[in-house]
Design an enzyme around this catalytic site. Structure first.
Site, PDB file in Angstrom:
ATOM      1  N   ASN A 230      46.190  38.559  36.720  1.00  0.00           N
ATOM      2  CA  ASN A 230      45.808  39.908  37.128  1.00  0.00           C
ATOM      3  C   ASN A 230      46.890  40.426  38.065  1.00  0.00           C
ATOM      4  OD1 ASN A 230      44.595  42.271  37.968  1.00  0.00           O
ATOM      5  ND2 ASN A 230      43.108  41.258  39.298  1.00  0.00           N
TER       6      ASN A 230
ATOM      7  N   LYS B  58      47.245  43.347  39.283  1.00  0.00           N
ATOM      8  CA  LYS B  58      46.789  44.380  40.225  1.00  0.00           C
ATOM      9  C   LYS B  58      47.782  45.550  40.208  1.00  0.00           C
ATOM     10  CE  LYS B  58      44.344  40.814  42.734  1.00  0.00           C
ATOM     11  NZ  LYS B  58      43.844  40.294  44.025  1.00  0.00           N
TER      12      LYS B  58
ATOM     13  N   HIS C 241      35.920  43.731  39.324  1.00  0.00           N
ATOM     14  CA  HIS C 241      36.674  42.978  40.323  1.00  0.00           C
ATOM     15  C   HIS C 241      36.233  43.397  41.719  1.00  0.00           C
ATOM     16  CE1 HIS C 241      40.055  41.462  42.683  1.00  0.00           C
ATOM     17  NE2 HIS C 241      40.327  40.669  41.649  1.00  0.00           N
TER      18      HIS C 241
ATOM     19  N   GLU D  90      37.781  44.075  44.315  1.00  0.00           N
ATOM     20  CA  GLU D  90      38.545  45.185  44.889  1.00  0.00           C
ATOM     21  C   GLU D  90      38.057  46.523  44.353  1.00  0.00           C
ATOM     22  OE1 GLU D  90      42.366  42.238  45.390  1.00  0.00           O
ATOM     23  OE2 GLU D  90      42.404  43.787  43.839  1.00  0.00           O
TER      24      GLU D  90
ATOM     25  N   GLU E 240      34.925  34.618  41.475  1.00  0.00           N
ATOM     26  CA  GLU E 240      35.957  34.856  42.473  1.00  0.00           C
ATOM     27  C   GLU E 240      35.310  35.030  43.847  1.00  0.00           C
ATOM     28  OE1 GLU E 240      39.928  36.554  40.856  1.00  0.00           O
ATOM     29  OE2 GLU E 240      38.488  38.174  41.030  1.00  0.00           O
TER      30      GLU E 240
ATOM     31  N   GLY F 144      43.505  36.192  47.542  1.00  0.00           N
ATOM     32  CA  GLY F 144      44.712  36.616  48.235  1.00  0.00           C
ATOM     33  C   GLY F 144      44.843  36.123  49.663  1.00  0.00           C
TER      34      GLY F 144
ATOM     35  N   SER G 283      43.161  32.577  44.966  1.00  0.00           N
ATOM     36  CA  SER G 283      44.289  31.792  45.480  1.00  0.00           C
ATOM     37  C   SER G 283      44.620  30.587  44.605  1.00  0.00           C
ATOM     38  CB  SER G 283      44.029  31.361  46.928  1.00  0.00           C
ATOM     39  OG  SER G 283      43.934  32.489  47.782  1.00  0.00           O
TER      40      SER G 283
END
Length: 241
Positions: free
Chosen positions: A9, A11, A96, A98, A165, A171, A204
């Site tokens: 991904n 992003k 996701h 985010e 996730e 991240g 991660s």
């Protein structure tokens, strides 16, 4: 039968020129990847068409990072499943964290997007996971089960990938322990009607921990963020031992 899928991904990273440079290095780096695993690149909308042309004939499949639930309409900034189909997209990330955190996605809108993707023949990658605050409050299972209950209404589980996730691990470099990720993914699988759904871990994932993660019996792949931006790094993940 459950399929192993490694998805990158990107992003909001990489111009078209940077995308072509990545592919030129990545393709030869995965020549020895086993045939039993799927490889997907989920890239920004502006990279989809050029990447589709450059992936032709390879084992790498194309993924998008979002899809709208309507076929057409006054939805500035959105993209339809038909538009994704036209450029060869096969997978699409939906829900996701985010998108939920920054753009107001809810379990209901996630469900709309999942169903729209499937209607158009795309395979959605549904993201679920808890925040650090929710984990510390022992709410991990309740949060994820609610995401599944509301997100999977009317969804065909034979045309679905799920990515667990944990939001606190995305991240941050703070990877969820592999045995804990395995435990949670096992709980997710227990809530499904189709035992063959591919369930990935994301958060991660990197070349240094992918072997341990993929050794877990419930984990069928990975949704990889930052480590998928470098061709040698993502190639090592795809070619996990």
């Amino acid at each position: 039968m459950r399929k192993i899928i490694l998805a990158g991904n990107w992003k909001m990273h990489k111009t078209q020129a940077e995308t072509l440079e990545f592919v030129a290095q990545f393709k030869p780096a995965i020549d020895d990847a086993p045939d039993d695993r799927g490889i997907v690149l989920c890239v920004p909308f502006t990279d989809l068409a050029i990447l589709s042309k450059n992936l032709h004939g390879s084992a790498i499949q194309l993924g998008a990072q979002n899809v709208h639930w309507e076929e057409t309409g006054a939805y500035t900034g959105e993209i339809s499943a038909a538009m994704l189909n036209e450029v060869g997209v096969r997978y699409v990330v939906v829900g996701h964290s985010e998108r939920r955190q920054y753009f107001g996605e809810t379990n209901e809108t996630v469900n709309f997007r999942l169903r729209a993707a499937q209607k158009a023949g795309l395979t959605p990658i549904l993201c679920v996971g808890e925040t650090k605050q929710q984990r510390d409050a022992n709410e991990t299972e309740a949060v994820i089960f609610q995401q599944l209950k509301e997100g999977l209404v009317g969804v065909d589980q034979s045309q679905l990938v799920i990515a667990y996730e944990p939001i606190w691990a995305i991240g941050t470099g703070d990877t969820c322990a592999s045995d804990e990720a395995n435990r949670v993914i096992g709980l997710i699988r227990g809530k499904l009607t189709n035992a063959d759904v591919t369930i990935q871990y994301g958060g991660s994932v990197n070349p240094g921990n992918v072997d341990e993660i993929m050794a877990q019996p419930e984990i069928d792949g990975a949704l990889v963020g930052g480590a998928s931006l470098k061709p040698d790094s993502f190639a090592r993940i795809v070619c996990f031992q």
